[in-house]
Write an enzyme that holds these catalytic residues in place. Structure first.
Site, PDB file in Angstrom:
ATOM      1  N   HIS A  19      11.021  -0.909  -2.169  1.00  0.00           N
ATOM      2  CA  HIS A  19       9.603  -0.590  -2.356  1.00  0.00           C
ATOM      3  C   HIS A  19       8.702  -1.814  -2.172  1.00  0.00           C
ATOM      4  O   HIS A  19       7.495  -1.681  -2.096  1.00  0.00           O
ATOM      5  CB  HIS A  19       9.404  -0.005  -3.762  1.00  0.00           C
ATOM      6  CG  HIS A  19       8.517   1.200  -3.813  1.00  0.00           C
ATOM      7  ND1 HIS A  19       8.222   1.996  -2.728  1.00  0.00           N
ATOM      8  CD2 HIS A  19       7.843   1.760  -4.859  1.00  0.00           C
ATOM      9  CE1 HIS A  19       7.414   2.975  -3.102  1.00  0.00           C
ATOM     10  NE2 HIS A  19       7.171   2.856  -4.387  1.00  0.00           N
ATOM     11  N   TYR A  64       0.536  -2.616  -9.438  1.00  0.00           N
ATOM     12  CA  TYR A  64       1.704  -1.753  -9.279  1.00  0.00           C
ATOM     13  C   TYR A  64       1.400  -0.748  -8.178  1.00  0.00           C
ATOM     14  O   TYR A  64       0.251  -0.391  -7.920  1.00  0.00           O
ATOM     15  CB  TYR A  64       2.163  -1.069 -10.580  1.00  0.00           C
ATOM     16  CG  TYR A  64       2.817  -2.061 -11.520  1.00  0.00           C
ATOM     17  CD1 TYR A  64       4.167  -2.360 -11.391  1.00  0.00           C
ATOM     18  CD2 TYR A  64       2.067  -2.727 -12.471  1.00  0.00           C
ATOM     19  CE1 TYR A  64       4.769  -3.301 -12.217  1.00  0.00           C
ATOM     20  CE2 TYR A  64       2.661  -3.675 -13.301  1.00  0.00           C
ATOM     21  CZ  TYR A  64       4.018  -3.957 -13.168  1.00  0.00           C
ATOM     22  OH  TYR A  64       4.602  -4.906 -13.964  1.00  0.00           O
ATOM     23  N   ASN A  66       1.570   2.458  -7.443  1.00  0.00           N
ATOM     24  CA  ASN A  66       0.838   3.726  -7.508  1.00  0.00           C
ATOM     25  C   ASN A  66      -0.663   3.569  -7.720  1.00  0.00           C
ATOM     26  O   ASN A  66      -1.398   4.546  -7.641  1.00  0.00           O
ATOM     27  CB  ASN A  66       1.432   4.620  -8.601  1.00  0.00           C
ATOM     28  CG  ASN A  66       2.863   5.025  -8.268  1.00  0.00           C
ATOM     29  OD1 ASN A  66       3.361   4.771  -7.181  1.00  0.00           O
ATOM     30  ND2 ASN A  66       3.517   5.653  -9.212  1.00  0.00           N
ATOM     31  N   ASN A 113       3.140   7.230  -2.737  1.00  0.00           N
ATOM     32  CA  ASN A 113       2.115   7.195  -3.787  1.00  0.00           C
ATOM     33  C   ASN A 113       1.132   6.038  -3.650  1.00  0.00           C
ATOM     34  O   ASN A 113      -0.041   6.164  -4.011  1.00  0.00           O
ATOM     35  CB  ASN A 113       2.761   7.183  -5.167  1.00  0.00           C
ATOM     36  CG  ASN A 113       3.395   8.521  -5.496  1.00  0.00           C
ATOM     37  OD1 ASN A 113       2.946   9.560  -5.027  1.00  0.00           O
ATOM     38  ND2 ASN A 113       4.451   8.499  -6.276  1.00  0.00           N
TER      39      ASN A 113
END
Length: 194
Positions: A19, A64, A66, A113
């Site tokens: 990610h 972060y 999202n 996301n």
């Protein structure tokens, strides 16, 4: 000025995960073009410099994944950036083979996301992006566990090759050659012969 934002999660526990490939590309660009990404602006780490004669702001949102859009919206507003022509977002994609690139001028979040939040915060899906494949999630694997997992040694080597291609694609996009970059990189790259 051109904002080049790589998506990822802050803190050491996420370093080197699937990610965080956006952060990895920003680190690689910073290293290659001698740009220090150690400044802070809003909720992001930033570094100003030049790539191929173009002024750039390398960005690693610290909100972060999202909530990436909240960080980018602050920067886009502050620097009065035209998202369609002066913003480039780099992030991971589980629908592409490891190290493969897909370049787009616009589009939906495709289930990502971080991109979903950027589209919601900017109010547009028209901004260039480079997706870097991290491979498909194995069956019966939890998606979060997969994207927050680390690469194997073999996959890490494929990712390094992908980062080199991403560097070249960034240069083309900064020169206004996004169509040429799409033609060159939006096709499957054959693994190097052993």
């Amino acid at each position: 000025m051109f904002i080049i934002a790589g998506l990822g999660n802050p803190t050491l526990q996420y370093e080197g995960t699937r990610h965080n490939v956006g952060f990895d590309v920003i680190d690689m660009l910073a290293d290659r073009y001698n740009i220090s990404v150690d400044g802070r602006k809003g909720r992001a780490l930033i570094g100003k410099g030049m790539i191929g004669g173009q002024k750039v702001l390398l960005v690693k949102p610290q909100t972060y994944m999202n909530l990436s859009g909240e960080s980018l919206r602050e920067l886009v507003n502050y620097y009065k950036i035209d998202e369609e022509h002066e913003l480039l977002v780099i992030y991971d994609d589980i629908s592409l083979d490891v190290g493969q690139l897909r370049i787009r001028k616009k589009g939906s979040a495709g289930g990502h996301n971080g991109i979903k939040n950027i589209i919601a915060n900017l109010g547009t899906d028209v901004f260039p992006r480079i997706k870097i494949g991290v491979g498909e999630k194995p069956k019966k694997y939890d998606l979060a566990d997969y994207v927050l997992g680390h690469f194997s040694k073999e996959d890490r080597e494929l990712m390094e090759e992908g980062y080199d291609r991403a560097d070249h694609a960034v240069g083309m996009i900064l020169n206004g050659e996004i169509e040429a970059a799409m033609n060159q990189y939006n096709r499957k790259v054959k693994p190097k012969e052993a």
